[in-house]
Design an enzyme around this catalytic site. Structure first.
Site, mmCIF file in Angstrom:
data_model
loop_
_atom_site.group_PDB
_atom_site.id
_atom_site.type_symbol
_atom_site.label_atom_id
_atom_site.label_comp_id
_atom_site.label_asym_id
_atom_site.label_seq_id
_atom_site.Cartn_x
_atom_site.Cartn_y
_atom_site.Cartn_z
ATOM 1 N N HIS A 193 0.820 -1.210 0.000
ATOM 2 C CA HIS A 193 0.000 0.000 0.000
ATOM 3 C C HIS A 193 0.850 1.254 0.000
ATOM 4 O O HIS A 193 1.942 1.270 0.551
ATOM 5 C CB HIS A 193 -0.971 0.021 1.185
ATOM 6 N N HIS A 238 0.580 5.271 1.145
ATOM 7 C CA HIS A 238 -0.169 6.313 1.852
ATOM 8 C C HIS A 238 -0.118 7.567 0.992
ATOM 9 O O HIS A 238 0.976 8.008 0.611
ATOM 10 C CB HIS A 238 0.489 6.647 3.198
#
Ligand SMILES: [Zn+2]
Length: 135
Positions: free
Chosen positions: A94, A96
């Protein structure tokens, strides 16, 4: 992966405040933002980290982040959009993406719980900017 919370979000077994998705990626609001509009961009195929992704998918992930950066910045009225890759929270790749007005705002110790009402309002603002904004 069976016990992966992000895979469950992708499968819609766990609800999320999604703002954008295509067949390969999903962007949704983290429930513990450092700033309002703090997004997580994830690939829909499980990988332990962004660096474990095949080269083409890795490149597409960052291109998807680039495509969201302007609408995210406009929606939240921030000076910049910051990006962090660390992967300690959940072992599913992932990025951010965080609306920021200064360099220290990316500090993860600033995380706080956001209410469902706040998250839904912010998600609506960002979705509206993605669909209707001019970028
Ligand atoms: Zn996963």
């Amino acid at each position: 992966m069976a016990d992966c919370i992000f895979c469950k979000i992708i499968a819609k077994e766990i609800p999320s405040h999604a703002v954008w998705e295509n067949d390969r990626f999903l962007a949704f609001l983290t429930i513990r933002p450092v700033n309002p509009g703090h997004l997580l961009m994830i690939p829909k195929v499980h990988a332990d980290s962004v660096f474990a992704l095949p080269a083409a998918r890795y490149q597409e992930l960052f291109e998807a982040a680039k495509a969201l950066s302007a609408p995210l910045q406009h929606a939240m009225g921030s000076a910049r959009v910051g990006m962090v890759v660390e992967g300690f929270g959940v072992p599913h790749a992932h990025l951010h993406l965080v609306p920021i007005n200064g360099p220290r705002e990316l500090d993860s110790t600033r995380e706080r719980d956001a209410s469902p009402g706040e998250l839904e309002a912010v998600a609506k603002t960002i979705r509206n900017e993605i669909e209707n904004g001019s970028h």
